[in-house]
Design an enzyme around this catalytic site. Structure first.
Site, short mmCIF file in Angstrom:
data_model
loop_
_atom_site.label_atom_id
_atom_site.label_comp_id
_atom_site.label_asym_id
_atom_site.label_seq_id
_atom_site.Cartn_x
_atom_site.Cartn_y
_atom_site.Cartn_z
N ASP A 247 63.06 53.31 49.86
CA ASP A 247 63.84 54.04 50.31
C ASP A 247 63.50 55.33 50.87
O ASP A 247 62.48 55.90 50.52
CB ASP A 247 65.03 54.52 49.28
CG ASP A 247 65.68 53.26 48.57
OD1 ASP A 247 66.04 52.47 49.19
OD2 ASP A 247 65.52 53.19 47.38
N ASP B 20 64.09 49.28 53.14
CA ASP B 20 65.07 49.15 52.12
C ASP B 20 66.27 50.18 52.49
O ASP B 20 66.56 50.21 53.83
CB ASP B 20 64.40 49.49 50.93
CG ASP B 20 65.22 48.99 49.65
OD1 ASP B 20 66.18 48.75 49.95
OD2 ASP B 20 64.83 49.38 48.63
N ARG C 60 76.45 49.42 54.31
CA ARG C 60 76.31 50.28 53.19
C ARG C 60 76.54 51.66 53.70
O ARG C 60 75.66 52.30 53.58
CB ARG C 60 74.85 50.08 52.46
CG ARG C 60 75.01 48.83 51.84
CD ARG C 60 73.58 48.44 51.12
NE ARG C 60 73.50 47.33 50.65
CZ ARG C 60 72.54 46.73 50.01
NH1 ARG C 60 71.35 47.46 49.74
NH2 ARG C 60 72.51 45.63 49.44
N ASP D 248 69.59 56.47 48.74
CA ASP D 248 69.97 55.57 47.54
C ASP D 248 70.43 56.65 46.41
O ASP D 248 69.34 57.45 46.05
CB ASP D 248 69.07 54.69 47.01
CG ASP D 248 69.21 53.26 47.82
OD1 ASP D 248 69.84 53.27 48.85
OD2 ASP D 248 68.60 52.31 47.16
#
Length: 438
Positions: A218, A257, A316, A261
């Protein structure tokens, strides 16, 4: 088109945009008594969940010995390590590249991608067995060793009581994964992040019906940390968009990715005035349905998103499990690859209000939400292409198999001024992102 002018950063337009943003919303630097040095600025009171309790001050109290200006990856990592958790300010000048020497610099002796493709082609290996048992001297074993070398090289652990701030309009990172892990009180501002590429994605024959490529890294991960403020940053795939990625074994060779997050019981996070653009799996809050008890997700994952631009994303923005998330005054600009914005996951309590959505012709407002689990949602006063739209009603009418329940069961109170939704596209497009700190 005004948005295009702002994104092009034409000087005359940018000056006007900056004046508009400051006059309408204000920033930390505009607050009475605030320092003019962005490194000394703190999150304003009531500015989202990161203002809860002790608030978020980062390294604003750093003494002169703990103020660092860095221009290289080595200098940056040394500055992070210096002084432990004592308050520190790290000022980034220019663009720091963690993979300047290229992916080959991480490859283990003997690793060869063509050998990897030959060994694990579905017609040879099949789709019933994963690669976990492959020995160290196999193509998969050599891939694992190569991946471990990259992991060690590109991750940077951010300590508590730290402010990392870009100097000027062109500061940032390429290929870096910021790890904000098990610490409190961190501020990240005015930086452009080009998402790290995974140089050695793993082929998993058992992932789905036809196998899949899985990647790590990430751009930034908030892992079990509290009081984190991310402000006026730009997150992008930059020179390595997924659209340019090849396919192997009939599947996209995925090298990215997430951009951000927030996982493993993290709490009290505010993301304001950022740009998230040109990415697939953008923001994940809570990374597993099964982790509520083991890592304490339930009752945590409190996050605020306001005045962010989400542009050219697939999904997302964010996807939420367990979190008590407030999303207001954001602008979502979709393109033809759009899948959804808000993912409604296990025990999520999402409030999405006063947001603006710009959707292309043929993309329905019903796609704004994607329901993964039955969790109630509050969605009020949102506009789609300039028109007030009941996002829950539209979703339920067009996708009855994923009916959303209305009412998240809580009312956000940690908000600064809420701007009129009709003004949000102009305000956010002109004010969000790195290089636009007031």
């Amino acid at each position: 088109m005004r948005t295009q002018i702002c994104h092009a950063r034409v000087i005359a337009a940018l000056v006007g945009c900056t004046a508009l943003v400051l006059s309408v919303t204000g920033t930390a630097s505009a607050a009475p008594g605030a320092s003019r040095d962005p490194g000394r600025q703190v999150l304003p009171a009531n500015d989202g969940w990161a203002s809860q309790g002790s608030g978020t001050t980062g390294g604003s109290a750093a003494d002169a010995a703990h103020v660092h200006t860095v221009t290289t990856w080595a200098e940056f990592k040394a500055a992070l390590a210096a002084g432990g958790s004592a308050p520190k300010i790290i000022k980034v000048k220019g663009v720091i590249d963690a993979v300047a020497e290229g992916c080959d610099s991480f490859a283990a002796p003997g690793y060869d991608f063509d050998d990897y493709l030959t060994a694990y082609a579905p017609e040879t290996w099949g789709l019933d067995t994963d690669l976990a048992a492959e020995p160290d001297d196999s193509p998969e074993g050599l891939r694992r060793a190569s991946a471990a070398a990259q992991d060690q090289a590109i991750k940077a652990n951010v300590p508590a009581n730290t402010t990392i701030v870009g100097v000027g309009r062109d500061a940032g990172f390429k290929g870096v994964s910021l790890q904000i892990k098990a610490v409190d009180n961190v501020i990240i501002r005015n930086l452009s992040f080009e998402s790290p590429i995974d140089c050695f994605p793993q082929w998993d024959p058992t992932d789905g019906a036809t196998g899949n490529w899985n990647s790590e890294y990430d751009t930034a991960v908030v892992y079990g940390s509290t009081h984190v403020w991310l402000d006026h940053n730009t997150f992008t795939d930059g020179s390595h968009p997924d659209s340019a990625a090849p396919t192997y074994f009939g599947m996209l060779y995925q090298q990215h990715d997430g951009e951000l997050d927030i996982v493993r019981g993290a709490d009290y996070v505010t993301a304001s005035w950022n740009v998230f653009t040109e990415h697939d799996k953008t923001i994940l809050i809570g990374n597993s349905d099964s982790e509520s008890t083991a890592v304490g997700d339930r009752g945590h994952l409190k996050v605020t998103f306001h005045h962010n631009l989400f542009s050219g994303l697939v999904e997302r923005a964010p996807r939420v499990r367990f979190g008590q998330v407030d999303s207001y005054n954001n602008h979502f600009v979709a393109n033809g690859d759009y899948s959804y914005s808000f993912g409604v996951g296990k025990e999520s309590r999402l409030v999405a209000e006063h947001n603006a959505f710009t959707l292309p012709e043929g993309v329905s407002a019903a796609k704004v939400f994607k329901r993964w689990n039955v969790s109630p949602v509050t969605a009020a006063n949102n506009y789609v292409n300039g028109t007030p739209t009941d996002l829950i009603a539209v979703h339920n009418a067009e996708i009855p198999a994923e009916t959303l329940e209305s009412g998240a069961g809580w009312t956000p109170t940690l908000r600064t001024k809420v701007d009129p939704v009709k003004s949000v596209p102009r305000i956010v497009d002109c004010g969000a992102g790195a290089g636009r700190l007031g």
